[in-house]
Design an enzyme around this catalytic site. Structure first.
Site, PDB file in Angstrom:
ATOM      1  N   THR A 125      -8.321  33.731 -26.109  1.00 30.59           N
ATOM      2  CA  THR A 125      -8.179  34.488 -27.261  1.00 30.59           C
ATOM      3  C   THR A 125      -7.121  33.353 -28.250  1.00 30.59           C
ATOM      4  O   THR A 125      -6.162  33.247 -28.044  1.00 30.59           O
ATOM      5  CB  THR A 125      -7.521  35.871 -27.488  1.00 30.59           C
ATOM      6  OG1 THR A 125      -8.330  36.901 -26.733  1.00 30.59           O
ATOM      7  CG2 THR A 125      -6.986  36.460 -28.591  1.00 30.59           C
ATOM      8  N   VAL A 149     -13.324  47.953 -26.437  1.00 34.11           N
ATOM      9  CA  VAL A 149     -12.518  47.248 -27.989  1.00 34.11           C
ATOM     10  C   VAL A 149     -11.096  47.173 -27.078  1.00 34.11           C
ATOM     11  O   VAL A 149     -10.550  47.809 -26.703  1.00 34.11           O
ATOM     12  CB  VAL A 149     -12.606  47.912 -29.103  1.00 34.11           C
ATOM     13  CG1 VAL A 149     -11.677  47.051 -30.119  1.00 34.11           C
ATOM     14  CG2 VAL A 149     -14.073  47.818 -29.612  1.00 34.11           C
ATOM     15  N   GLY A 150     -10.530  45.834 -27.341  1.00 33.68           N
ATOM     16  CA  GLY A 150      -9.075  45.450 -27.117  1.00 33.68           C
ATOM     17  C   GLY A 150      -7.916  45.725 -28.201  1.00 33.68           C
ATOM     18  O   GLY A 150      -8.374  46.373 -28.962  1.00 33.68           O
ATOM     19  N   GLY A 187      -3.784  38.532 -24.130  1.00 30.14           N
ATOM     20  CA  GLY A 187      -3.808  38.947 -22.588  1.00 30.14           C
ATOM     21  C   GLY A 187      -4.533  40.158 -22.612  1.00 30.14           C
ATOM     22  O   GLY A 187      -5.257  40.754 -23.248  1.00 30.14           O
TER      23      GLY A 187
HETATM   24  C1  SD4 Z   1      -8.203  41.679 -25.438  1.00 33.85           C
HETATM   25  N1  SD4 Z   1      -6.164  40.592 -25.751  1.00 33.85           N
HETATM   26  O1  SD4 Z   1      -9.422  41.995 -25.836  1.00 33.85           O
HETATM   27  C2  SD4 Z   1      -7.507  40.432 -25.758  1.00 33.85           C
HETATM   28  C3  SD4 Z   1      -8.051  39.384 -24.740  1.00 33.85           C
HETATM   29  C4  SD4 Z   1      -7.295  38.339 -24.800  1.00 33.85           C
HETATM   30  O2  SD4 Z   1      -6.148  36.549 -23.500  1.00 33.85           O
HETATM   31  O3  SD4 Z   1      -6.185  38.005 -25.426  1.00 33.85           O
HETATM   32  N2  SD4 Z   1      -7.032  37.394 -23.747  1.00 33.85           N
HETATM   33  O4  SD4 Z   1      -7.680  42.411 -24.497  1.00 33.85           O
END
Ligand code: SD4
Length: 350
Positions: free
Chosen positions: A209, A238-239, A261
């Protein structure tokens, strides 16, 4: 928009002074530019006293771009645009577009890891120096979702658009339909289907990301975050990345923060908003990132199995980053210099 070069020196001086006084009042750290001290009036006696007693460290950089992970090309692209006097929002949207178009980055844009049903769905958001926000959630077939989030912010009466509606809106704005699942991401997904073991990796160094924050030459701050989210997530998941206050928060008067993360954990602690609020109350960007990570790890032992990292900057041009685990890097470009800053982490052995 008024070109940056045309903004008068008076405007910039006024702004630096305003920012300096505010920062001094908040932190007591006395971070100043010479311009700020010279331009204070008598009515600002209180602020001046603080200036006189504070130590004056190195001058604030004239522009800064920081980004998550080893995204050097993207961050340098943003930094060079800032150096040309481009506004922060333009610079970061063009910067992250490099990773969105990079098929080898399996967590952003084209070539990203799909959900468990083989659909690549992207999330992104932007925040402007004015505190405006736009986001798109679970969008398919569009590569440059950060630019699309900006369109939601600027061209609609809304702030969040999701799924098919966001995709249809993209076509009205001239975005091209593109297949996001590449032969290699399809192959990896088919391999994954053999076990269907959902285990997000702690670090995906170089390829993760991308969150980017920038301060332009007029001192304005903007931020962006763009991702495909967690690989092999459930359909519809969805994150944090497109959610204001979780994946990203910008308050031009204070600073900005962006997360990467395990999004579920960032969401539960409203992490990026927390970092900015801690800076508002006087913490440095570094300490604020550390405290936001502590809020997650103090909940129990589960942090041992996932990574979260924050990067942040304040309006005095200071930056910071912190992660739960080893292996996180922040890119920083300021005044013509690019650096990869290996982040400190919570699990470090004493
Ligand atoms: C999520 N925070 O969809 C994002 C993924 C991400 O490093 O940042 N990965 O949870």
């Amino acid at each position: 928009m008024k070109p940056v070069e045309v903004q008068s020196k008076t405007h910039q001086t006024r702004m630096n002074r305003r920012k300096f006084i505010q920062n001094t009042a908040l932190t007591g750290a006395g971070i100043a530019t010479g311009v700020a001290a010279i331009s204070c009036k008598e009515s600002d006696t209180k602020a001046l006293e603080t200036i006189e007693t504070a130590s004056v460290p190195l001058a604030k950089p004239t522009y800064i771009s920081i980004s998550t992970w080893n995204t050097e090309k993207a961050n340098t692209t943003s930094g060079e645009l800032l150096a040309q006097g481009k506004p922060a929002l333009d610079a970061i949207i063009d910067g992250v577009a490099i990773e969105e178009a990079n098929e080898e980055n399996t967590t952003v844009g084209i070539g990203a890891t799909p959900d468990r049903e083989g659909n690549v769905t992207l999330d992104a958001c932007v925040m402007s120096p004015e505190g405006d926000y736009g986001a798109v959630l679970a969008v398919e077939n569009i590569v440059h979702v950060a630019a699309l989030a900006r369109k939601v912010m600027e061209e609609t009466p809304h702030v969040i658009m999701a799924g098919k509606g966001a995709e249809e809106f993209a076509y009205t704005q001239g975005f091209k339909k593109q297949k996001l699942l590449t032969p290699s991401s399809e192959k990896a997904w088919k391999e994954w289907l053999k076990t269907s073991n959902y285990q997000p990796a702690i670090n995906v160094e170089n390829h993760d990301t991308i969150g980017m924050l920038a301060m332009d030459t007029s001192g304005k701050i903007a931020g962006v975050c763009t991702t495909s989210g967690l690989g092999y997530k459930m359909k519809g998941r969805v994150g944090d990345s497109p959610i204001i206050g979780a994946g990203l928060f910008v308050d031009d008067q204070i600073g900005a923060a962006v997360a990467t993360g395990m999004g579920e954990e960032v969401l539960k602690t409203v992490g990026s908003f927390l970092v900015v609020e801690l800076m508002r109350n006087g913490m440095s960007p570094q300490k604020a990132c550390e405290e936001a990570i502590h809020r997650i790890v103090k909940k129990g032992d589960r942090y041992k199995d996932f990574q979260v990292a924050y990067i942040a900057m304040n309006n005095a041009g200071e930056t910071g980053s912190y992660a739960i685990h080893e292996g996180f890097t922040m890119m920083k470009y300021s005044d013509g210099k690019s650096e990869a800053i290996v982040s400190d982490h919570f699990t470090k052995k004493p």
